[in-house]
Design an enzyme around this catalytic site. Structure first.
Site, short mmCIF file in Angstrom:
data_model
loop_
_atom_site.label_atom_id
_atom_site.label_comp_id
_atom_site.label_asym_id
_atom_site.label_seq_id
_atom_site.Cartn_x
_atom_site.Cartn_y
_atom_site.Cartn_z
N GLU A 48 0.84 -1.20 0.00
CA GLU A 48 0.00 0.00 0.00
C GLU A 48 0.88 1.26 0.00
O GLU A 48 0.56 2.24 -0.65
CB GLU A 48 -0.95 0.01 1.21
CG GLU A 48 -1.96 -1.12 1.23
CD GLU A 48 -2.77 -1.21 -0.04
OE1 GLU A 48 -3.23 -0.19 -0.56
OE2 GLU A 48 -2.95 -2.35 -0.54
N TRP A 99 1.89 1.71 -3.45
CA TRP A 99 0.82 2.35 -4.25
C TRP A 99 0.92 3.87 -4.11
O TRP A 99 0.73 4.61 -5.07
CB TRP A 99 -0.57 1.93 -3.75
CG TRP A 99 -1.18 0.76 -4.44
CD1 TRP A 99 -1.37 -0.48 -3.90
CD2 TRP A 99 -1.71 0.70 -5.79
NE1 TRP A 99 -1.99 -1.30 -4.84
CE2 TRP A 99 -2.20 -0.60 -5.99
CE3 TRP A 99 -1.80 1.62 -6.84
CZ2 TRP A 99 -2.78 -1.01 -7.19
CZ3 TRP A 99 -2.39 1.22 -8.04
CH2 TRP A 99 -2.86 -0.08 -8.21
N TRP A 129 -21.92 11.54 -19.38
CA TRP A 129 -22.46 11.10 -18.09
C TRP A 129 -23.90 11.58 -17.92
O TRP A 129 -24.13 12.78 -17.76
CB TRP A 129 -21.59 11.66 -16.96
CG TRP A 129 -20.14 11.27 -17.06
CD1 TRP A 129 -19.12 11.97 -17.61
CD2 TRP A 129 -19.57 10.04 -16.60
NE1 TRP A 129 -17.94 11.28 -17.52
CE2 TRP A 129 -18.19 10.09 -16.91
CE3 TRP A 129 -20.08 8.90 -15.97
CZ2 TRP A 129 -17.32 9.04 -16.60
CZ3 TRP A 129 -19.21 7.86 -15.66
CH2 TRP A 129 -17.85 7.94 -15.98
N ASN A 144 -10.79 2.49 3.18
CA ASN A 144 -10.45 2.27 1.77
C ASN A 144 -11.50 1.43 1.04
O ASN A 144 -11.87 1.74 -0.09
CB ASN A 144 -9.08 1.60 1.66
CG ASN A 144 -8.67 1.41 0.21
OD1 ASN A 144 -8.63 2.37 -0.56
ND2 ASN A 144 -8.43 0.17 -0.19
N TRP A 187 -16.99 11.05 -12.62
CA TRP A 187 -16.15 10.78 -11.45
C TRP A 187 -15.47 12.04 -10.90
O TRP A 187 -15.14 12.12 -9.73
CB TRP A 187 -15.09 9.70 -11.77
CG TRP A 187 -14.19 10.03 -12.92
CD1 TRP A 187 -14.40 9.76 -14.24
CD2 TRP A 187 -12.93 10.73 -12.87
NE1 TRP A 187 -13.36 10.22 -15.01
CE2 TRP A 187 -12.44 10.81 -14.20
CE3 TRP A 187 -12.16 11.27 -11.84
CZ2 TRP A 187 -11.22 11.43 -14.51
CZ3 TRP A 187 -10.95 11.88 -12.15
CH2 TRP A 187 -10.50 11.96 -13.47
N TRP A 235 -9.80 7.68 -7.79
CA TRP A 235 -11.01 7.95 -8.60
C TRP A 235 -10.82 7.45 -10.03
O TRP A 235 -11.75 6.90 -10.63
CB TRP A 235 -11.37 9.43 -8.58
CG TRP A 235 -12.18 9.74 -7.35
CD1 TRP A 235 -11.72 10.22 -6.16
CD2 TRP A 235 -13.59 9.51 -7.17
NE1 TRP A 235 -12.74 10.30 -5.25
CE2 TRP A 235 -13.91 9.89 -5.84
CE3 TRP A 235 -14.61 9.04 -7.99
CZ2 TRP A 235 -15.20 9.80 -5.33
CZ3 TRP A 235 -15.89 8.94 -7.47
CH2 TRP A 235 -16.18 9.31 -6.17
C1 LIG Z 1 -11.66 6.96 -4.51
C2 LIG Z 1 -10.44 6.92 -3.61
C3 LIG Z 1 -9.91 8.10 -3.13
C4 LIG Z 1 -8.78 8.09 -2.29
N1 LIG Z 1 -8.26 9.28 -1.83
C5 LIG Z 1 -7.14 9.28 -1.05
C6 LIG Z 1 -6.57 10.49 -0.59
O1 LIG Z 1 -7.02 11.59 -0.91
N2 LIG Z 1 -5.49 10.41 0.25
C7 LIG Z 1 -4.94 9.22 0.61
O2 LIG Z 1 -3.96 9.21 1.37
N3 LIG Z 1 -5.44 8.06 0.15
C8 LIG Z 1 -6.53 8.05 -0.65
N4 LIG Z 1 -7.04 6.85 -1.09
C9 LIG Z 1 -6.34 5.59 -0.76
C10 LIG Z 1 -6.78 4.90 0.55
O3 LIG Z 1 -8.18 4.79 0.59
C11 LIG Z 1 -6.30 5.61 1.82
O4 LIG Z 1 -4.92 5.87 1.72
C12 LIG Z 1 -6.52 4.74 3.05
O5 LIG Z 1 -7.89 4.45 3.20
C13 LIG Z 1 -6.01 5.47 4.29
O6 LIG Z 1 -6.23 4.70 5.43
P1 LIG Z 1 -5.02 4.12 6.26
O7 LIG Z 1 -4.06 5.19 6.58
O8 LIG Z 1 -5.61 3.36 7.42
O9 LIG Z 1 -4.36 3.13 5.21
P2 LIG Z 1 -3.51 1.79 5.36
O10 LIG Z 1 -4.35 0.69 4.80
O11 LIG Z 1 -2.96 1.61 6.71
O12 LIG Z 1 -2.33 2.05 4.32
C14 LIG Z 1 -1.11 2.70 4.71
C15 LIG Z 1 -0.86 3.91 3.86
O13 LIG Z 1 -0.65 3.52 2.51
C16 LIG Z 1 -1.17 4.54 1.64
N5 LIG Z 1 -2.22 3.94 0.82
C17 LIG Z 1 -3.04 2.94 1.14
N6 LIG Z 1 -3.84 2.62 0.10
C18 LIG Z 1 -3.51 3.45 -0.90
C19 LIG Z 1 -3.97 3.62 -2.23
N7 LIG Z 1 -4.92 2.86 -2.76
N8 LIG Z 1 -3.42 4.61 -2.97
C20 LIG Z 1 -2.44 5.39 -2.46
N9 LIG Z 1 -1.96 5.27 -1.21
C21 LIG Z 1 -2.48 4.31 -0.44
C22 LIG Z 1 -1.76 5.63 2.52
O14 LIG Z 1 -0.81 6.64 2.67
C23 LIG Z 1 -2.01 4.89 3.83
O15 LIG Z 1 -1.98 5.72 4.95
C24 LIG Z 1 -8.18 6.84 -1.94
C25 LIG Z 1 -8.74 5.66 -2.43
C26 LIG Z 1 -9.86 5.70 -3.25
C27 LIG Z 1 -10.43 4.40 -3.77
#
Ligand SMILES: Cc1cc2nc3c(=O)[nH]c(=O)nc-3n(C[C@H](O)[C@H](O)[C@H](O)COP(=O)(O)OP(=O)(O)OC[C@H]3O[C@@H](n4cnc5c(N)ncnc54)[C@H](O)[C@@H]3O)c2cc1C
Length: 460
Positions: free
Chosen positions: A270, A273, A301, A336, A354, A377
């Site tokens: 993650e 990512w 749309w 997420n 979107w 998105w």
């Molecule tokens: C539509 C959509 C919009 C999103 N917008 C954002 C946003 O504005 N900011 C954001 O930080 N994340 C975003 N995410 C990714 C993800 O949902 C969040 O990072 C995550 O939910 C944060 O929770 P956590 O810190 O407990 O993550 P954990 O599951 O603990 O993951 C650890 C870290 O990894 C990074 N990470 C995790 N998943 C992703 C991912 N898919 N893409 C990029 N980085 C990721 C984050 O920095 C996160 O804190 C988005 C995902 C979707 C589907």
């Protein structure tokens, strides 16, 4: 030689590349600027992110005051303020950490130009991400567009470097000592910048970030499964801290490799990512405005404003979507799994562009980050690089049954359904639950409509 360290999305005093470099060169001052280019775009004058930033700055200031120093806090455009302060302090260098967002890149170029005219060097460092765009390249020397090979190359490089995670020492004794009446603790900065303090949902600052990391470290081994269930505290919840840099990405990567489990490697994925989406934004800044795959901009749309509003308000009649959106509206946080469900629902079932959802998330998400939000998105709408295929449409009913089987999360945010049993919680009978909105669209019909409107991308 004197230096100025300009902090932006890196609100900490430890493991900080630019600050470390500045302290290495000699006496150092620190500055933070409230930038009206950014603040003027925020409609909510009780924006919770401002409170997170100010609380984080206050924590830094407390530490600095113990060293007889302080942070210069300014309000104004950086291209004016930074050269003025640098000149006034007679520094030879200004140091910052690199920011990959299009606005930030233009801002930094302007600042660099103005500083150069004063004979002051402006240097930027890698700090926000683990690897930058030029560090993870294909065998042909290009940048990746697909995540899995990018991740494999990322890991290959990490292993070739012996999995040794760098840290940046910041010996604070090298800070310039001064008294600051306009310091962030004693001066009413909220008033100057036109905002109000918001109720604290998630405490800012590095201490809170470290505490959260410690709590998560105890359950990191279960992350692979636990991360999918919104009713479980199974993820790190460190995204806001990463966004504002109260913790460094290197500390997180280091934590992930001290555990040898599938959970820890999934978590590292993650973090990769996150690097991937920052790289995409850096290399393809146009994604801020257009679809990564241009043919997806041919989609027309048909979704209505009323449906978009029902989505924002959590009034769609689809419990998992409504629970997620109501929670989001109140807290600015969203799990997420729920982000994927509601994003897919907005564009593929409500058939709304979107970008409207992306913008709404940008206004409200505590962890809003242009690169990750745009990436998320574009993934959900299938227009992004390495996105889910356009014909894959999340079914909100089965997602709900799978990831919130007992409806624990739904019941918190949709109290109208608190008495619902079994499948009723996921797909309520409107006669039994008259207080809960009836579905604003038919999932089955709109699924078919979605495939029709997406047919313009077929074969691309
Ligand atoms: C539509 C959509 C919009 C999103 N917008 C954002 C946003 O504005 N900011 C954001 O930080 N994340 C975003 N995410 C990714 C993800 O949902 C969040 O990072 C995550 O939910 C944060 O929770 P956590 O810190 O407990 O993550 P954990 O599951 O603990 O993951 C650890 C870290 O990894 C990074 N990470 C995790 N998943 C992703 C991912 N898919 N893409 C990029 N980085 C990721 C984050 O920095 C996160 O804190 C988005 C995902 C979707 C589907």
């Amino acid at each position: 030689m004197k230096s100025l360290c300009w902090i932006r999305r890196d609100l900490r005093l430890h493991d900080h590349a630019a600050l470390s470099k500045a302290l290495e060169r000699g006496e150092t001052s620190i500055v933070f600027i409230f930038d009206p280019h950014i603040l003027d775009k925020l409609d909510d004058k009780e924006d919770k992110r401002l409170t997170f930033i100010i609380d984080s700055l206050k924590e830094m200031e407390e530490t600095l005051q113990k060293k007889g120093s302080s942070i210069h806090i300014l309000y104004g455009t950086p291209e004016e303020e930074i050269p003025l302060l640098a000149h006034e302090l007679k520094v030879s260098y200004v140091f910052s950490n690199r920011d990959y967002e299009p606005y930030a890149k233009i801002r930094d170029q302007l600042v660099a130009k103005k500083l150069a005219a004063l004979n002051i060097e402006f240097e930027l460092f890698k700090d926000t991400v683990y690897y930058e765009k030029n560090e993870v390249l294909t065998n042909m020397g290009g940048t990746y567009k697909v995540f899995t090979p990018y991740k494999n190359k990322w890991l290959e490089k990490f292993e070739s470097q012996g999995k040794i995670v760098p840290t940046y020492d910041c010996p604070l004794n090298g800070l310039i000592k001064f008294e600051n009446k306009k310091n962030i603790i004693d001066f009413d900065w909220y008033k100057i910048i036109g905002f109000k303090e918001a109720p604290v949902l998630l405490p800012g600052g590095s201490k809170a970030a470290k505490k959260r990391l410690k709590t998560f470290a105890d359950k990191i081994d279960d992350y692979k499964d636990a991360r999918n269930y919104p009713a479980i505290d199974g993820t790190s919840q460190l995204s806001v801290h990463l966004r504002f840099g109260t913790i460094s990405i290197r500390e997180l990567v280091q934590e992930s490799i001290t555990h040898r489990s599938d959970g820890a490697s999934t978590w590292l994925s993650e973090l990769i990512w996150r690097d991937f989406y920052h790289m995409i934004l850096d290399v393809h800044p146009e994604v801020e405005k257009v679809a990564f795959k241009p043919v997806y901009d041919n989609i027309k749309w048909p979704g209505t404003q009323a449906h978009f509003q029902a989505w924002c308000d959590g009034q769609t009649g689809f419990p998992i979507v409504d629970a997620a959106m109501r929670c989001f509206k109140q807290t600015g946080m969203m799990h997420n799994r729920l982000r994927m469900i509601v994003a897919s629902f907005l564009c593929k079932i409500l058939l709304v562009d979107w970008r409207k959802g992306e913008k709404y998330f940008a206004e409200k998400l505590l962890d809003y980050d242009l690169a990750a939000n745009n990436g998320g998105w574009q993934w959900s709408s299938s227009s992004g690089c390495d996105a889910q295929p356009y014909f894959r449409i999340f079914n909100p009913y089965t997602q709900s049954e799978k990831f919130d089987a007992e409806g624990k999360f739904i019941c918190i945010w949709c109290p109208e359904l608190a008495k619902a049993k079994n499948k009723q919680i996921h797909h309520p009978d409107i006669l039994l639950f008259p207080d809960y909105p009836k579905p604003i669209v038919s999932y089955d019909n709109n699924r078919i409509r979605c495939l029709e409107i997406y047919s313009v991308v077929k074969g691309s």
